[in-house]
Design a protein around this motif. Structure first.
Motif, PDB file in Angstrom:
ATOM      1  N   GLU A  36     -29.549 -44.002 -43.873  1.00  0.00           N
ATOM      2  CA  GLU A  36     -30.206 -44.735 -44.969  1.00  0.00           C
ATOM      3  C   GLU A  36     -31.125 -43.800 -45.747  1.00  0.00           C
ATOM      4  OE1 GLU A  36     -30.513 -48.868 -42.356  1.00  0.00           O
ATOM      5  OE2 GLU A  36     -32.323 -48.026 -43.270  1.00  0.00           O
ATOM      6  N   ILE A  37     -31.899 -43.007 -44.994  1.00  0.00           N
ATOM      7  CA  ILE A  37     -32.846 -42.106 -45.654  1.00  0.00           C
ATOM      8  C   ILE A  37     -32.096 -41.097 -46.517  1.00  0.00           C
ATOM      9  CG2 ILE A  37     -34.671 -40.388 -45.299  1.00  0.00           C
ATOM     10  CD1 ILE A  37     -35.466 -43.141 -44.375  1.00  0.00           C
ATOM     11  N   MET A  38     -30.991 -40.604 -45.966  1.00  0.00           N
ATOM     12  CA  MET A  38     -30.292 -39.535 -46.684  1.00  0.00           C
ATOM     13  C   MET A  38     -29.587 -40.044 -47.933  1.00  0.00           C
ATOM     14  SD  MET A  38     -29.252 -37.423 -43.313  1.00  0.00           S
ATOM     15  CE  MET A  38     -28.180 -36.178 -44.007  1.00  0.00           C
ATOM     16  N   LYS A  39     -29.592 -41.383 -48.125  1.00  0.00           N
ATOM     17  CA  LYS A  39     -29.082 -41.943 -49.380  1.00  0.00           C
ATOM     18  C   LYS A  39     -30.226 -42.254 -50.351  1.00  0.00           C
ATOM     19  CE  LYS A  39     -25.645 -44.612 -47.223  1.00  0.00           C
ATOM     20  NZ  LYS A  39     -25.331 -46.020 -46.955  1.00  0.00           N
ATOM     21  N   SER A  40     -31.452 -42.113 -49.879  1.00  0.00           N
ATOM     22  CA  SER A  40     -32.579 -42.605 -50.688  1.00  0.00           C
ATOM     23  C   SER A  40     -33.101 -41.537 -51.652  1.00  0.00           C
ATOM     24  CB  SER A  40     -33.716 -43.072 -49.777  1.00  0.00           C
ATOM     25  OG  SER A  40     -34.425 -41.941 -49.297  1.00  0.00           O
ATOM     26  N   ASN A  41     -33.697 -41.992 -52.717  1.00  0.00           N
ATOM     27  CA  ASN A  41     -34.244 -41.059 -53.708  1.00  0.00           C
ATOM     28  C   ASN A  41     -35.511 -40.384 -53.212  1.00  0.00           C
ATOM     29  OD1 ASN A  41     -35.108 -43.917 -54.122  1.00  0.00           O
ATOM     30  ND2 ASN A  41     -36.652 -42.861 -55.343  1.00  0.00           N
ATOM     31  N   HIS A  42     -36.194 -41.030 -52.253  1.00  0.00           N
ATOM     32  CA  HIS A  42     -37.376 -40.374 -51.700  1.00  0.00           C
ATOM     33  C   HIS A  42     -36.986 -39.077 -50.992  1.00  0.00           C
ATOM     34  CE1 HIS A  42     -39.764 -44.089 -52.262  1.00  0.00           C
ATOM     35  NE2 HIS A  42     -40.779 -43.247 -52.285  1.00  0.00           N
ATOM     36  N   PHE A  43     -35.765 -39.050 -50.478  1.00  0.00           N
ATOM     37  CA  PHE A  43     -35.318 -37.866 -49.759  1.00  0.00           C
ATOM     38  C   PHE A  43     -34.523 -36.931 -50.681  1.00  0.00           C
ATOM     39  CE2 PHE A  43     -32.732 -35.740 -46.338  1.00  0.00           C
ATOM     40  CZ  PHE A  43     -33.805 -35.173 -45.675  1.00  0.00           C
ATOM     41  N   ASN A  44     -33.649 -37.497 -51.480  1.00  0.00           N
ATOM     42  CA  ASN A  44     -32.769 -36.678 -52.325  1.00  0.00           C
ATOM     43  C   ASN A  44     -33.428 -36.224 -53.626  1.00  0.00           C
ATOM     44  OD1 ASN A  44     -30.611 -36.872 -50.560  1.00  0.00           O
ATOM     45  ND2 ASN A  44     -29.972 -38.835 -51.422  1.00  0.00           N
ATOM     46  N   TRP A  45     -34.488 -36.901 -53.997  1.00  0.00           N
ATOM     47  CA  TRP A  45     -35.160 -36.635 -55.265  1.00  0.00           C
ATOM     48  C   TRP A  45     -34.212 -36.781 -56.449  1.00  0.00           C
ATOM     49  CZ3 TRP A  45     -39.483 -32.364 -55.463  1.00  0.00           C
ATOM     50  CH2 TRP A  45     -40.617 -32.848 -54.769  1.00  0.00           C
ATOM     51  N   GLU A  46     -33.253 -37.655 -56.301  1.00  0.00           N
ATOM     52  CA  GLU A  46     -32.387 -37.992 -57.429  1.00  0.00           C
ATOM     53  C   GLU A  46     -31.717 -39.334 -57.149  1.00  0.00           C
ATOM     54  OE1 GLU A  46     -29.328 -35.036 -57.831  1.00  0.00           O
ATOM     55  OE2 GLU A  46     -28.191 -35.864 -56.177  1.00  0.00           O
ATOM     56  N   ARG A  47     -31.306 -39.956 -58.227  1.00  0.00           N
ATOM     57  CA  ARG A  47     -30.564 -41.210 -58.162  1.00  0.00           C
ATOM     58  C   ARG A  47     -29.416 -41.123 -59.132  1.00  0.00           C
ATOM     59  NH1 ARG A  47     -35.516 -44.140 -58.777  1.00  0.00           N
ATOM     60  NH2 ARG A  47     -35.955 -45.586 -57.059  1.00  0.00           N
ATOM     61  N   GLU A  48     -28.407 -41.958 -58.868  1.00  0.00           N
ATOM     62  CA  GLU A  48     -27.336 -42.088 -59.855  1.00  0.00           C
ATOM     63  C   GLU A  48     -27.841 -43.017 -60.957  1.00  0.00           C
ATOM     64  OE1 GLU A  48     -22.661 -42.652 -59.227  1.00  0.00           O
ATOM     65  OE2 GLU A  48     -23.824 -44.485 -58.997  1.00  0.00           O
ATOM     66  N   GLU A  49     -27.783 -42.560 -62.182  1.00  0.00           N
ATOM     67  CA  GLU A  49     -28.272 -43.378 -63.295  1.00  0.00           C
ATOM     68  C   GLU A  49     -27.246 -43.360 -64.427  1.00  0.00           C
ATOM     69  OE1 GLU A  49     -31.111 -45.069 -63.526  1.00  0.00           O
ATOM     70  OE2 GLU A  49     -32.399 -44.217 -61.971  1.00  0.00           O
ATOM     71  N   TYR A  50     -27.235 -44.434 -65.168  1.00  0.00           N
ATOM     72  CA  TYR A  50     -26.430 -44.443 -66.397  1.00  0.00           C
ATOM     73  C   TYR A  50     -27.391 -44.448 -67.581  1.00  0.00           C
ATOM     74  CZ  TYR A  50     -23.703 -46.051 -70.318  1.00  0.00           C
ATOM     75  OH  TYR A  50     -23.128 -46.151 -71.561  1.00  0.00           O
ATOM     76  N   ILE A  51     -27.225 -43.510 -68.482  1.00  0.00           N
ATOM     77  CA  ILE A  51     -28.047 -43.484 -69.687  1.00  0.00           C
ATOM     78  C   ILE A  51     -27.133 -43.664 -70.882  1.00  0.00           C
ATOM     79  CG2 ILE A  51     -29.587 -42.113 -71.147  1.00  0.00           C
ATOM     80  CD1 ILE A  51     -30.589 -40.704 -68.719  1.00  0.00           C
ATOM     81  N   LYS A  52     -27.507 -44.623 -71.718  1.00  0.00           N
ATOM     82  CA  LYS A  52     -26.723 -44.896 -72.928  1.00  0.00           C
ATOM     83  C   LYS A  52     -26.582 -43.621 -73.751  1.00  0.00           C
ATOM     84  CE  LYS A  52     -26.624 -48.394 -76.447  1.00  0.00           C
ATOM     85  NZ  LYS A  52     -27.447 -49.262 -77.261  1.00  0.00           N
ATOM     86  N   GLY A  53     -25.373 -43.265 -74.077  1.00  0.00           N
ATOM     87  CA  GLY A  53     -25.146 -42.078 -74.889  1.00  0.00           C
ATOM     88  C   GLY A  53     -25.050 -40.789 -74.090  1.00  0.00           C
ATOM     89  N   LYS A  54     -25.451 -40.839 -72.825  1.00  0.00           N
ATOM     90  CA  LYS A  54     -25.408 -39.626 -72.014  1.00  0.00           C
ATOM     91  C   LYS A  54     -24.523 -39.784 -70.786  1.00  0.00           C
ATOM     92  CE  LYS A  54     -29.803 -38.080 -73.744  1.00  0.00           C
ATOM     93  NZ  LYS A  54     -31.158 -37.641 -73.547  1.00  0.00           N
ATOM     94  N   GLY A  55     -24.131 -41.036 -70.490  1.00  0.00           N
ATOM     95  CA  GLY A  55     -23.233 -41.291 -69.380  1.00  0.00           C
ATOM     96  C   GLY A  55     -23.927 -41.352 -68.044  1.00  0.00           C
ATOM     97  N   ILE A  56     -23.138 -41.115 -66.995  1.00  0.00           N
ATOM     98  CA  ILE A  56     -23.679 -41.197 -65.639  1.00  0.00           C
ATOM     99  C   ILE A  56     -24.231 -39.831 -65.261  1.00  0.00           C
ATOM    100  CG2 ILE A  56     -23.092 -41.521 -63.208  1.00  0.00           C
ATOM    101  CD1 ILE A  56     -20.949 -43.543 -64.251  1.00  0.00           C
ATOM    102  N   ILE A  57     -25.469 -39.832 -64.804  1.00  0.00           N
ATOM    103  CA  ILE A  57     -26.087 -38.568 -64.413  1.00  0.00           C
ATOM    104  C   ILE A  57     -26.860 -38.777 -63.118  1.00  0.00           C
ATOM    105  CG2 ILE A  57     -26.320 -37.434 -66.672  1.00  0.00           C
ATOM    106  CD1 ILE A  57     -29.201 -38.644 -66.603  1.00  0.00           C
ATOM    107  N   TYR A  58     -27.141 -37.685 -62.465  1.00  0.00           N
ATOM    108  CA  TYR A  58     -27.984 -37.747 -61.270  1.00  0.00           C
ATOM    109  C   TYR A  58     -29.351 -37.226 -61.669  1.00  0.00           C
ATOM    110  CZ  TYR A  58     -23.977 -39.092 -58.631  1.00  0.00           C
ATOM    111  OH  TYR A  58     -22.909 -39.796 -58.175  1.00  0.00           O
TER     112      TYR A  58
END
Lengths: 212, 525
Positions: free
Chosen positions: B80-102
């Motif tokens: 669970e931790i290794m999927k979390s942003n507190h540990f990875n310091w990134e999340r999968e995000e979608y930004i309009k006009g920029k697509g899916i980014i980490y």
């Protein structure tokens, strides 16, 4: 020959004076909401403005019922007969102490200009004010599943229309109060609206009765 | 007989109505009272006493040993931790006009200390890992999860400064391991109150006064009140903590809302409930932020690097806040600030590393928040706007990520050698970005939504603070009509003119009549 006649019946006077009070209060609180001054406080002004608005609507419903059932609405049907004579009176005759061009009778207590003005007031201005006011209130309303909104892009049009109506009502009010002084004596019309009675010329009364 | 029946029927109706009214009162307890009763004076009931476990009863030398023992029982938690942003310091995000980014602390750019990559030794103090590898990168495996930083209930756990996330090695790990539990305000606060390199620097509404605030600071966290802990609202399932801030996030998901406890229509007055369609709770209920200590509102990197006798120095203002630091530049702080207000629909964009700036002459917004009056999902929210002048490459038109921290002088890190060109060269190289060799400064802005430091209902923003012609809190939001603030010039000037003319007519006409009257009387005489 003349005699005192009950020109304005009890309900009519109650309606007139209540409407006057409510409209004055609505204008006072309304222009505070509009941002002209601060007296009651914005929240309180809105609260009391709404209460007065509902009271005016109830009063208006009763007044419409009364006008329809008594046939008094006929008093307000506009006529263009004698309109020039009436205008001449206000613009010229009044300064020369000329007599009123139209005779006041029980069945026709309004002169042609009054008919026209009150007709506009009752059929256009007051309904427009009430309608825009209702939209203003129910632009957002509590529904079963939370707050809902009517499908209007912006409050802007509603609010501006309501403000315009308010300005016109105030202008009417000023003119109306002044014109009460143009009776036989300065206080004749005011007294009539307070007591209900006014001295009318009897022959006209009889003439009218004879016509019926 | 008939009268008796009628009387009885009337009496029955009255009786039913009275019963109905009284019953309703009994059932409908105000929600606020219910919430207060639910949360006031809660006792932390432990389900597990970790001091009874033998494998925690030993003299731990390294923090990794503790983690290993945690994971020997909680044997699926690491996933669970290794999927979390507190540990990875990134999340999968979608930004309009920029697509899916980490996107996350790993690679985002802000206008405080700018970016973390290359500066981990200092920045990763707030990483839930236990340190860096020999190349200075964060170690993201199960053994290096820092369980204690969030779960220590002794309030003694401490990360070492500038050690990339390692704890102070002299701590009593045994005692800490035996006293773990749900995270408290102290666990979250050690990082989230100090973001940006000092207390309250970043958020403005999250600071050390909230370790044990009173009601005037934060009605929810107040110790003498309901004493909410962070995780009471930031509901967490499988170590996925709800709620995130748009300094790093983009998507409208997993948000924490006031409504989750208070409902969408919590007010007695309908007219105030009707506001909730367009106005967020926070907009009225957080009248001021940075109530106890100041927060940074302006940061000018361009003045950094001045030295006195060859040494960096620090200047403070009258409140004791840093006014100037050779390593960071000049600052402006603010206390008891009224928020700015913007429309926000829950999604944001971000300036990404290496992205070309279209027009460097206008301030660059690093995290534009989307929304407008016309957008049905948007509400007015309070924000702190943080403005900065930060280094940028005028040739490539990109924001520069400088190398700021290194333990050694002569390494080229700005905080040691105070050379923008060198620090930029190293920093950009470490992030794999081109650098022209030129350093200029660009004005940037960041929007920080204000969600904490809620005041009592009595102290909330009053109607007239927005519904007013002059100095409305919403003076900058001009895409819609507010009663009391807005008006139509035509109607207002036209209407006033009409009333003036009416009065003029009345006085003219009345005056004429008076003159005529006296003239006539004169003639009669």
């Amino acid at each position: 020959m003349s005699k005192y006649v009950l020109l304005y019946k009890g309900f009519e006077r109650f309606w007139h004076w209540m409407q006057a009070l409510l409209i004055i209060f609505l204008a006072f609180s309304g222009f505070e909401i509009h941002g002209f001054y601060s007296f009651l406080g914005f929240q309180e002004a809105v609260l009391y403005h709404n209460i007065a608005a509902y009271s005016l609507i109830v009063l208006t419903v009763f007044a419409i019922f009364w006008h329809l059932t008594t046939g008094e609405y006929k008093q307000y049907i506009p006529t263009f007969k004698n309109i020039k004579a009436q205008l001449d009176f206000y613009l010229l005759g009044i300064f020369r102490n000329a007599p009123h061009p139209t005779k006041k009778t029980l069945l026709s207590k309004l002169n042609p200009l009054q008919r026209l003005t009150y007709f506009g007031l009752k059929v256009v201005l007051i309904p427009a004010t009430i309608f825009s006011g209702l939209l203003y209130i129910f632009y957002r309303y509590p529904g079963i599943y939370g707050i809902e909104a009517i499908n209007i892009g912006s409050l802007k049009i509603i609010a501006i229309a309501h403000t315009a109506c308010a300005f016109m009502l105030v202008a009417f009010l000023i003119g109306h109060v002044y014109l009460t002084t143009t009776g036989e004596k300065i206080t004749t019309n005011l007294k009539a609206m307070l007591t209900g009675y006014e001295e009318l010329e009897e022959e006209v009364e009889e003439e009218k009765n004879g016509n019926q | 007989m008939r009268n008796i029946f009628l009387g009885l029927a009337f009496g029955a109706i009255v009786f039913v109505v009275i019963i109905g009214v009284l019953k309703n009162r009994e059932v409908e307890k105000p929600l606020l009272l219910e919430l207060k009763e639910k949360y006031t004076g809660r006792k932390d009931i432990k389900k597990v006493d970790h001091s009874k476990f033998e494998n925690l009863n030993k003299n731990f030398k390294e923090p990794q040993e503790v983690t290993k023992e945690c994971e020997s029982c909680h044997n699926l938690t690491a996933q669970e931790i290794m999927k979390s942003n507190h540990f990875n310091w990134e999340r999968e995000e979608y930004i309009k006009g920029k697509g899916i980014i980490y996107l996350g602390k790993k690679n985002s750019i802000n206008n405080f200390c700018i970016a973390s990559h290359g500066n981990e030794k200092s920045c990763a103090k707030c990483h839930v890992g236990l340190g860096l590898d020999e190349n200075g990168n964060m170690v993201l495996d199960a053994e290096n999860i820092d369980c204690m930083v969030c779960h220590d209930n002794t309030e003694t756990y401490m990360k070492a400064p500038e050690r990339g996330g390692e704890p102070v090695k002299t701590l009593n790990f045994e005692k800490i391991a035996q006293n773990v539990g749900n995270p408290k305000r102290s666990n979250c606060g050690v990082c989230h109150f100090y973001g940006g390199g000092g207390n309250n620097v970043k958020h403005g509404d999250l600071e050390m006064a909230q370790f044990s605030p009173d009601k005037s600071v934060d009605i929810h966290m107040a110790v003498e009140g309901v004493n909410l802990q962070c995780v009471d609202c930031h509901i967490t399932t499988n170590h996925n903590i709800s709620g995130k801030l748009y300094s790093l996030c983009s998507m409208n998901r997993e948000r924490v809302t006031c409504e989750q406890c208070h409902t969408e229509t919590p007010h007695k007055e309908n007219i105030i409930n009707e506001h909730t369609l367009k106005v967020s709770c926070q907009a009225c209920h957080i009248p001021v932020y940075a109530k106890v200590n100041s927060t940074k509102i302006y940061w000018d990197w361009s003045t950094a690097g001045k030295l006195k006798n060859g040494e960096p120095y620090v200047e403070k203002d009258e409140l004791g806040n840093h006014k100037y630091m050779s390593i960071k530049g000049s600052f402006v702080w603010g206390k008891n600030l009224k928020p700015d207000y913007i429309w926000f629909n829950g999604s944001a964009s971000h300036y990404l590393m290496g992205e070309q700036i279209e027009n460097p002459s206008v301030p660059l917004v690093l995290n534009p928040l989307f929304g407008s009056y016309r957008d049905g999902d948007s509400k007015i929210i309070p924000v702190k706007i943080h403005t900065a002048r930060q280094p940028y490459d005028p040739v490539n038109k990109t924001v520069i990520i400088p190398k700021l921290y290194d333990p050694n002088k002569g390494s080229g890190a700005f905080w040691k050698d105070f050379d923008w060109v060198k620090a930029s060269e190293i920093g950009m190289k470490e992030n794999g970005l081109p650098f022209s060799g030129k350093v200029d400064f660009i004005e940037t802005r960041m929007y920080w939504p204000i969600n904490h430091m809620v005041s009592s209902a009595k102290q909330s923003v009053q109607c007239v603070e927005c519904h007013t012609r002059k100095g409305s809190r919403l003076a900058n939001l001009t895409d819609f009509y507010i009663p009391g603030r807005d008006f139509s010039k035509i109607v207002d000037y036209g209407g006033t003119l009409m009333i003036l003319f009416t009065l003029l007519g009345v006085f003219g006409h009345g005056g004429g009549r008076i003159i005529a009257f006296y003239k006539r009387r004169g003639k009669q005489k």
